[in-house]
Scaffold this active site. Structure first.
Site, PDB file in Angstrom:
ATOM      1  N   TRP A   1      66.444 -33.455  -5.281  1.00 20.68           N
ATOM      2  CA  TRP A   1      66.428 -32.052  -5.881  1.00 20.68           C
ATOM      3  C   TRP A   1      64.939 -32.359  -6.642  1.00 20.68           C
ATOM      4  O   TRP A   1      64.248 -31.715  -6.618  1.00 20.68           O
ATOM      5  CB  TRP A   1      66.828 -30.719  -6.707  1.00 20.68           C
ATOM      6  CG  TRP A   1      66.621 -29.875  -7.545  1.00 20.68           C
ATOM      7  CD1 TRP A   1      66.358 -28.871  -6.352  1.00 20.68           C
ATOM      8  CD2 TRP A   1      65.960 -29.996  -8.558  1.00 20.68           C
ATOM      9  NE1 TRP A   1      65.853 -27.995  -7.805  1.00 20.68           N
ATOM     10  CE2 TRP A   1      64.839 -28.622  -8.823  1.00 20.68           C
ATOM     11  CE3 TRP A   1      65.460 -30.809  -9.660  1.00 20.68           C
ATOM     12  CZ2 TRP A   1      64.399 -28.092 -10.006  1.00 20.68           C
ATOM     13  CZ3 TRP A   1      65.289 -30.436 -10.736  1.00 20.68           C
ATOM     14  CH2 TRP A   1      64.624 -29.272 -10.872  1.00 20.68           C
ATOM     15  N   HIS A   2      64.650 -33.337  -7.358  1.00 21.95           N
ATOM     16  CA  HIS A   2      63.254 -34.139  -7.934  1.00 21.95           C
ATOM     17  C   HIS A   2      62.663 -35.019  -7.625  1.00 21.95           C
ATOM     18  O   HIS A   2      61.595 -34.257  -7.849  1.00 21.95           O
ATOM     19  CB  HIS A   2      63.805 -35.130  -9.353  1.00 21.95           C
ATOM     20  CG  HIS A   2      65.046 -34.447 -11.039  1.00 21.95           C
ATOM     21  ND1 HIS A   2      66.439 -34.376 -10.232  1.00 21.95           N
ATOM     22  CD2 HIS A   2      63.861 -34.478 -11.879  1.00 21.95           C
ATOM     23  CE1 HIS A   2      66.379 -33.943 -11.336  1.00 21.95           C
ATOM     24  NE2 HIS A   2      65.540 -33.476 -12.158  1.00 21.95           N
ATOM     25  N   GLY A   3      62.500 -35.157  -6.443  1.00 20.35           N
ATOM     26  CA  GLY A   3      61.332 -34.965  -5.641  1.00 20.35           C
ATOM     27  C   GLY A   3      61.798 -35.823  -4.244  1.00 20.35           C
ATOM     28  O   GLY A   3      62.789 -37.013  -3.514  1.00 20.35           O
TER      29      GLY A   3
END
Length: 482
Positions: A332-334
């Site tokens: 989700w963060h990258g």
């Protein structure tokens, strides 16, 4: 992105609030929608199409679920449409390049994506561009509506303007907190605007502004300098000081944005959920993640962990469920292996705490448990904000005397201590709840003094922020990248 700078917020907000307060209630949501689209489109004019598509799909899905309330098959198909479309758009624009580049590196496909994905007339959307700002946030926010509607936890929103206003709500649109529809469902249709709520919102907004401009930006200068150095040039102390600086920077930057969003939400009549609760005071990693980015953790718990069975189906299934959640958290963060490894890093620790480590930690003194948390969190931030895994592991090696320039202390470390000692001490104190506890203890006896003192303090913070911004360059919030 111009719109993500604080000076732009100062240009945008006064006019917005002035108009908002004088409008009749029936027009407030429409005005929020128009202003939010303008706010987003100022820096992302092409990518606003993605957001509008997501809004349209989820609104239609909601209406279909409402009309076919007694037909579980139709409702399930509608939900699948929402989830698939949202995840497809998120995957395409945020992870498409990462996936294809890795497949190409393995020789599985020979795909060249150095061209626009879409071209309709004169409209082009380049695939090699950065992903839309805040896409992960507004995608999760919109999906919460259709999932909760399918589970019959909420009522359908029939007004397309109100639904679109919920998804595009600009105070927290691009970096959270993640506001689920159930959090503000009643306030979308009816909300109160009181002087007390507005005052609280202004105070919270200024607090967040001070965190970002006065603390995060200043301590971030140290990490920026260290990050530019080659790992072979770093001493042990320089490496530690650099990543400690980032540890403080990301907390004050992200929690500062959350405070600003929550404060502005109060000014508009909304009560957004809390997103931080002094996470660096945690005694184990599980507690840290109950205190850090709380709305993201709540989202994954509600829509991934619990549906998978949570901890109700035995320890093996619990371990599997935690592994899934933390792998997804990293993703989700990258779109980077750093983030995936970062998520798995926390997953392994939390699983270990669940299996055996937690019982051992509970027997240790508080200061050892706190040190354990801060050591692991600091190492985690190395993975989070270095260029690649190779650089991350080299940097960690220098922190423990492996590699680097072979010295423990050098001139850069001396320079860092000389120039950043004061802000480091401020950070250490400000990330704890010591001032809150002192305030709560004194308030019953000195409420009037503390109330007036709070106004003076916040006014001073605001003046200092303005002074810094006069000469400040472009400095966006860190979590705009996610």
């Amino acid at each position: 992105m111009v719109f993500s700078s604080i000076p732009f917020l100062f240009m945008f907000l006064p006019a917005f609030l002035a108009i908002y307060y004088i409008l009749p209630k029936c027009l407030k949501n429409l005005f929020i929608l128009i202003a939010s689209l303008f706010f987003y489109a100022w820096g992302e004019p092409k990518y606003i199409i993605i957001m509008l598509v997501s809004i349209m799909i989820d609104y239609i899905v909601g209406i279909v679920m409402w009309k076919y309330d007694n037909n579980d098959k139709v409702r399930k198909i509608a939900l699948l449409v929402s989830v698939i479309v949202n995840l497809f758009l998120l995957g395409l624009f945020k992870y498409g390049i990462f996936i294809t580049d890795n497949l190409n590196a393995l020789g599985i496909f020979g795909i060249d994506l150095n061209y626009p994905i879409f071209k309709i007339g004169s409209f082009e959307m380049p695939v090699r561009a950065l992903p839309p700002i805040g896409m992960s946030f507004f995608t999760f926010q919109s999906m919460s509506y259709t999932i909760d509607l399918y589970k019959r936890n909420i009522e359908v929103q029939k007004n397309p303007i109100s639904f679109a206003a919920f998804v595009t709500l600009f105070p927290q649109l691009v970096a959270g907190p993640i506001v689920r529809y159930s959090d503000i469902a009643k306030e979308l249709d009816y909300r109160k605007h009181t002087l007390s709520m507005t005052y609280d919102g202004i105070m919270r907004f200024i607090t967040g502004l001070g965190k970002k401009v006065l603390i995060a930006n200043n301590i971030g200068l140290l990490w920026s300098q260290v990050k530019l150095m080659d790992t072979s040039e770093l001493s042990v102390l320089t490496a530690w000081l650099g990543i400690i600086a980032f540890t403080f920077q990301i907390y004050f930057d992200f929690s500062g944005y959350s405070d600003m969003a929550i404060g502005l939400g109060k000014m508009l009549g909304f009560n957004f959920p809390k997103n931080f609760d002094y996470p660096y005071m945690s005694k184990d990693i599980s507690e840290f993640w109950r205190r850090w980015h709380m709305t993201l953790g709540a989202w994954f718990k509600s829509y991934v962990y619990f549906p998978l069975g949570g901890s109700r189906k035995g320890m093996r299934r619990t371990v599997f469920n935690l592994a899934v959640v933390w792998t997804l958290t990293g993703i989700w963060h990258g779109a980077s292996w750093n983030f995936i490894v970062w998520g798995c890093f926390y997953g392994v620790i939390i699983i270990a705490e669940k299996l055996f480590l937690g019982r051992f930690l509970n027997k240790l003194p508080v200061f050892i448990r706190s040190g354990y948390v801060m050591l692991l969190v600091t190492l985690g931030w190395v993975l989070f904000d270095t260029a690649d895994l190779t650089t991350a592991f080299r940097y960690m090696g220098v922190m423990f005397g492996i590699g680097g320039n072979g010295a423990f202390f050098d001139n850069p470390a001396h320079y860092a201590l000389l120039n950043f000692s004061v802000i480091l001490i401020i950070c250490f104190i400000a990330c704890t709840d010591i001032w809150k506890r002192i305030y709560n203890r004194l308030y019953p006896k000195m409420s009037a003094v503390l109330n007036y003192g709070g106004i003076v303090y916040q006014s001073a913070v605001f003046v200092l922020v303005i002074s810094y911004l006069v000469d400040a360059g472009f400095n966006p919030f860190l979590y705009f990248n996610f």
